[in-house]
Design a protein around this motif. Structure first.
Motif, PDB file in Angstrom:
ATOM      1  N   ILE A 198      59.007  59.718  38.113  1.00  0.00           N
ATOM      2  CA  ILE A 198      57.857  60.537  37.763  1.00  0.00           C
ATOM      3  C   ILE A 198      57.589  60.389  36.272  1.00  0.00           C
ATOM      4  CG2 ILE A 198      58.201  62.213  39.608  1.00  0.00           C
ATOM      5  CD1 ILE A 198      59.461  64.102  37.540  1.00  0.00           C
ATOM      6  N   VAL A 199      56.363  60.685  35.884  1.00  0.00           N
ATOM      7  CA  VAL A 199      55.989  60.743  34.473  1.00  0.00           C
ATOM      8  C   VAL A 199      55.395  62.122  34.226  1.00  0.00           C
ATOM      9  CG1 VAL A 199      53.673  59.771  34.856  1.00  0.00           C
ATOM     10  CG2 VAL A 199      54.734  59.552  32.606  1.00  0.00           C
ATOM     11  N   TYR A 200      55.608  62.658  33.042  1.00  0.00           N
ATOM     12  CA  TYR A 200      55.038  63.958  32.712  1.00  0.00           C
ATOM     13  C   TYR A 200      54.923  64.073  31.195  1.00  0.00           C
ATOM     14  CZ  TYR A 200      59.944  65.210  31.961  1.00  0.00           C
ATOM     15  OH  TYR A 200      61.249  65.239  31.538  1.00  0.00           O
ATOM     16  N   VAL A 201      54.277  65.139  30.745  1.00  0.00           N
ATOM     17  CA  VAL A 201      54.036  65.364  29.319  1.00  0.00           C
ATOM     18  C   VAL A 201      54.707  66.663  28.894  1.00  0.00           C
ATOM     19  CG1 VAL A 201      52.265  65.762  27.547  1.00  0.00           C
ATOM     20  CG2 VAL A 201      51.820  64.137  29.416  1.00  0.00           C
ATOM     21  N   TYR A 232      54.048  65.958  20.900  1.00  0.00           N
ATOM     22  CA  TYR A 232      53.746  65.678  22.302  1.00  0.00           C
ATOM     23  C   TYR A 232      54.502  64.428  22.729  1.00  0.00           C
ATOM     24  CZ  TYR A 232      49.880  68.894  21.470  1.00  0.00           C
ATOM     25  OH  TYR A 232      49.132  69.988  21.138  1.00  0.00           O
ATOM     26  N   SER A 233      55.088  64.470  23.922  1.00  0.00           N
ATOM     27  CA  SER A 233      55.862  63.332  24.402  1.00  0.00           C
ATOM     28  C   SER A 233      55.505  63.021  25.841  1.00  0.00           C
ATOM     29  CB  SER A 233      57.364  63.609  24.303  1.00  0.00           C
ATOM     30  OG  SER A 233      57.756  63.782  22.956  1.00  0.00           O
ATOM     31  N   LEU A 234      55.522  61.731  26.135  1.00  0.00           N
ATOM     32  CA  LEU A 234      55.316  61.229  27.489  1.00  0.00           C
ATOM     33  C   LEU A 234      56.677  60.767  28.001  1.00  0.00           C
ATOM     34  CD1 LEU A 234      53.026  60.456  29.567  1.00  0.00           C
ATOM     35  CD2 LEU A 234      53.105  58.169  28.539  1.00  0.00           C
ATOM     36  N   TRP A 235      57.122  61.351  29.112  1.00  0.00           N
ATOM     37  CA  TRP A 235      58.464  61.095  29.630  1.00  0.00           C
ATOM     38  C   TRP A 235      58.411  60.382  30.970  1.00  0.00           C
ATOM     39  CZ3 TRP A 235      62.713  62.575  26.736  1.00  0.00           C
ATOM     40  CH2 TRP A 235      62.476  63.489  25.696  1.00  0.00           C
ATOM     41  N   VAL A 236      59.347  59.468  31.162  1.00  0.00           N
ATOM     42  CA  VAL A 236      59.567  58.843  32.465  1.00  0.00           C
ATOM     43  C   VAL A 236      60.944  59.295  32.936  1.00  0.00           C
ATOM     44  CG1 VAL A 236      59.856  56.688  33.721  1.00  0.00           C
ATOM     45  CG2 VAL A 236      58.107  56.860  31.939  1.00  0.00           C
ATOM     46  N   PRO A 248      47.724  65.473  20.947  1.00  0.00           N
ATOM     47  CA  PRO A 248      47.886  65.675  22.385  1.00  0.00           C
ATOM     48  C   PRO A 248      47.846  64.381  23.202  1.00  0.00           C
ATOM     49  CG  PRO A 248      46.416  67.328  21.487  1.00  0.00           C
ATOM     50  CD  PRO A 248      46.665  66.354  20.381  1.00  0.00           C
ATOM     51  N   ILE A 249      48.656  64.365  24.256  1.00  0.00           N
ATOM     52  CA  ILE A 249      48.678  63.317  25.264  1.00  0.00           C
ATOM     53  C   ILE A 249      48.412  64.001  26.599  1.00  0.00           C
ATOM     54  CG2 ILE A 249      50.084  61.567  26.426  1.00  0.00           C
ATOM     55  CD1 ILE A 249      51.840  61.521  23.863  1.00  0.00           C
ATOM     56  N   ILE A 250      47.480  63.483  27.392  1.00  0.00           N
ATOM     57  CA  ILE A 250      47.158  64.091  28.684  1.00  0.00           C
ATOM     58  C   ILE A 250      46.915  63.013  29.741  1.00  0.00           C
ATOM     59  CG2 ILE A 250      46.177  66.199  27.666  1.00  0.00           C
ATOM     60  CD1 ILE A 250      43.402  65.087  28.234  1.00  0.00           C
ATOM     61  N   ILE A 290      55.971  71.910  29.790  1.00  0.00           N
ATOM     62  CA  ILE A 290      56.027  70.756  30.685  1.00  0.00           C
ATOM     63  C   ILE A 290      54.753  70.707  31.512  1.00  0.00           C
ATOM     64  CG2 ILE A 290      57.398  69.588  32.454  1.00  0.00           C
ATOM     65  CD1 ILE A 290      59.682  71.530  31.720  1.00  0.00           C
ATOM     66  N   ARG A 291      54.064  69.575  31.483  1.00  0.00           N
ATOM     67  CA  ARG A 291      52.763  69.492  32.135  1.00  0.00           C
ATOM     68  C   ARG A 291      52.531  68.147  32.799  1.00  0.00           C
ATOM     69  NH1 ARG A 291      49.214  73.181  29.543  1.00  0.00           N
ATOM     70  NH2 ARG A 291      50.340  75.149  29.455  1.00  0.00           N
ATOM     71  N   GLU A 292      51.543  68.121  33.638  1.00  0.00           N
ATOM     72  CA  GLU A 292      50.874  66.926  34.147  1.00  0.00           C
ATOM     73  C   GLU A 292      51.787  65.856  34.739  1.00  0.00           C
ATOM     74  OE1 GLU A 292      47.165  66.053  32.872  1.00  0.00           O
ATOM     75  OE2 GLU A 292      47.287  67.057  30.954  1.00  0.00           O
ATOM     76  N   PRO A 293      52.550  66.206  35.757  1.00  0.00           N
ATOM     77  CA  PRO A 293      53.386  65.186  36.394  1.00  0.00           C
ATOM     78  C   PRO A 293      52.560  64.221  37.230  1.00  0.00           C
ATOM     79  CG  PRO A 293      53.477  67.221  37.653  1.00  0.00           C
ATOM     80  CD  PRO A 293      52.678  67.525  36.416  1.00  0.00           C
ATOM     81  N   ASP A 294      53.036  62.987  37.337  1.00  0.00           N
ATOM     82  CA  ASP A 294      52.456  62.019  38.249  1.00  0.00           C
ATOM     83  C   ASP A 294      53.611  61.263  38.897  1.00  0.00           C
ATOM     84  OD1 ASP A 294      50.078  60.762  39.401  1.00  0.00           O
ATOM     85  OD2 ASP A 294      50.728  58.951  38.359  1.00  0.00           O
ATOM     86  N   TRP A 295      53.593  61.175  40.224  1.00  0.00           N
ATOM     87  CA  TRP A 295      54.698  60.553  40.950  1.00  0.00           C
ATOM     88  C   TRP A 295      54.422  59.057  41.085  1.00  0.00           C
ATOM     89  CZ3 TRP A 295      57.605  64.156  44.615  1.00  0.00           C
ATOM     90  CH2 TRP A 295      58.852  63.597  44.957  1.00  0.00           C
ATOM     91  N   GLY A 296      55.357  58.239  40.660  1.00  0.00           N
ATOM     92  CA  GLY A 296      55.181  56.802  40.671  1.00  0.00           C
ATOM     93  C   GLY A 296      55.345  56.197  42.060  1.00  0.00           C
ATOM     94  N   PRO A 297      55.038  54.897  42.184  1.00  0.00           N
ATOM     95  CA  PRO A 297      55.116  54.217  43.476  1.00  0.00           C
ATOM     96  C   PRO A 297      56.553  53.870  43.836  1.00  0.00           C
ATOM     97  CG  PRO A 297      54.494  52.654  41.789  1.00  0.00           C
ATOM     98  CD  PRO A 297      54.539  54.000  41.110  1.00  0.00           C
ATOM     99  N   PHE A 298      56.734  53.329  45.047  1.00  0.00           N
ATOM    100  CA  PHE A 298      58.035  52.822  45.439  1.00  0.00           C
ATOM    101  C   PHE A 298      58.505  51.757  44.460  1.00  0.00           C
ATOM    102  CE2 PHE A 298      56.748  54.229  49.822  1.00  0.00           C
ATOM    103  CZ  PHE A 298      57.793  55.109  50.023  1.00  0.00           C
ATOM    104  N   GLN A 299      59.808  51.753  44.194  1.00  0.00           N
ATOM    105  CA  GLN A 299      60.383  50.745  43.335  1.00  0.00           C
ATOM    106  C   GLN A 299      60.751  49.498  44.137  1.00  0.00           C
ATOM    107  OE1 GLN A 299      61.160  51.372  39.683  1.00  0.00           O
ATOM    108  NE2 GLN A 299      59.439  52.612  40.367  1.00  0.00           N
TER     109      GLN A 299
END
Length: 439
Positions: free
Chosen positions: A177-180, A187-191, A208-210, A428-437
């Protein structure tokens, strides 16, 4: 996501942490965690049908930096498909043939056994085996020789193996997942792993990162940065850390969404007046407008087949979710329940639409069955935002607030099993779930 014009004229220090829900609310009205912080997984609720599985402690894991069996068990419980059977005290490994009668008495349908050993070169040898207790059958196993840093990944892959063997569907535990986050003025973008652990900072900025969005291949993340004192769209390469500019047109550039083929993105631009939907090549270039109307269109997301784009528009007077052909044309309204619906997310199997609906002043996660149009309220919280489906369409990750704290949550589609992926501190904000690895 589109940015309210008021945010464009405020100095950077005065801009609050923009989030999908807050920015859309303002628009339609117009209007970091420490690197070593660990997430805590708390599973709540009981599913209607759950497979009872026993995870015996892996031989040697008491001396291991990671407790493999515990990670596998947490993954399986979080999926909502499994119920853990107490296996404490069992002395088994992948070479053992278990006493099937004993595990039947414990009401286990399946059993996972294994071992972990540190090798002379510092690497770890991890092995496991899965048993069907009901039939007394060996369902196979695998072995891995990996570095210490990959122990959690191996645990997730074991959980994926168990999940697929017992359900017939692919597991998502080894996805990311990725989130901010916002910590202080940073502001940080995390994997991170799908359970929230092993977070790595991909990007950090005083601005800001969104709106982070995974590419279909899982190798890139599109996002919006305010470092130019206005929203600009970039694409970040996860492996190299390099990025490229995608959209920096006059006005705001926001809400990037990847086409399923990864060759283009949909995004929201205000260069011609109101915020409208455009498509652009994944390497940048000229943007093509999809529709002509006097309303505000934003938050595009592609259907899994790439034929449609779902989006939010106030063209009917209040924000609702619509869809349009990915080549443009006439839009069709999708949501009719409630008078304020935003943040659409489509399941990869094409069956479900998740979105946020304002109900009596509270923002709540809802799920629509696209075939029937039936809508279900999933949460009892009041500040939900940014839903995103797991790549197997069985879980949703979203951001919310619990007891005044920001939190990431996962939920099953019926809302019966929720797991909190809560940091120790930070916004903690704005998660996005990544694709299959790729395996």
């Amino acid at each position: 996501m589109t940015i309210h014009p008021l945010l464009m004229i405020l100095p950077a220090a005065a801009v609050p942490h923009p989030s999908r829900r807050h920015v859309i609310a303002a628009l339609m009205a117009s209007s970091a965690l420490p690197a070593l912080a660990q997430f805590r997984v708390e599973v709540s609720g009981v599913g209607l049908t759950q497979l009872p599985v026993a995870l015996a402690p892996f031989r040697g894991e008491a001396q291991s930096p990671q407790k493999i069996s515990s990670i596998v068990q947490a993954d399986l419980e979080r999926s909502g498909q499994f119920r853990a059977i107490d296996a404490s005290g069992a002395v088994l490994d992948e070479t053992s043939r278990p006493d099937v009668a004993l595990w039947k008495q414990k009401n286990a349908d399946s059993l996972v056994t294994g071992s972990i050993a540190r090798l002379a070169d510092g690497r770890f040898d991890v092995r496991f085996r899965l048993w069907d207790v009901v039939r007394g059958e060996d369902l196979g196993g695998q072995s891995y020789v990996i570095s210490q840093g990959d122990l959690r990944l191996v645990a997730h892959r074991i959980a994926d193996y168990v999940y697929e063997k017992l359900t017939g569907e692919r597991g998502v535990f080894s996805t990311r997942i990725v989130y901010v986050t916002k910590a202080g003025t940073r502001y940080s973008l995390w994997v991170a792993d799908a359970d929230g652990e092993n977070a790595q900072a991909a990007l950090s900025s005083p601005e800001p990162i969104i709106s982070p969005a995974w590419s279909p291949s899982g190798g890139q993340i599109a996002y919006v940065s305010f470092e130019s004192r206005k929203p600009v769209v970039y694409v970040h390469d996860v492996a190299s850390g390099r990025r490229r500019l995608i959209a920096n047109f006059r006005g705001s550039n926001s809400a990037p969404a990847w086409a399923p083929n990864g060759q283009s993105l949909a995004l929201t631009l205000s260069r011609d007046g109101n915020s409208q939907l455009y498509t652009i090549d994944a390497n940048g270039g000229e943007a093509r407008r999809l529709m002509q109307n006097t309303g505000i269109d934003t938050e595009p997301v592609y259907s899994a087949d790439g034929r449609s784009i779902y989006f939010v528009s106030d063209r009917g007077g209040a924000p609702q979710i619509y869809k349009v052909a990915s080549t443009g044309g006439r839009a069709e309204r999708v949501t009719f329940s409630g008078n304020y619906n935003i943040s659409p997310s489509l399941s990869p199997d094409g069956r479900w639409l998740a979105y946020i609906s304002r109900v009596g002043g509270a923002f709540k996660l809802h799920v629509m069955d696209l075939a029937s149009g039936v809508v279900s309220a999933i949460t009892d919280t009041s500040a939900d935002e940014s839903p995103s489906f797991a790549p197997n369409s069985r879980l949703i990750v979203y951001a919310t607030q619990q007891q005044g704290r920001e939190a990431l949550m996962t939920t099953t589609l019926d809302g019966k099993i929720k797991a909190r992926l809560a940091g120790q501190s930070g916004d903690i904000r704005e998660p996005d779930w990544g694709p299959f690895q790729k395996q």
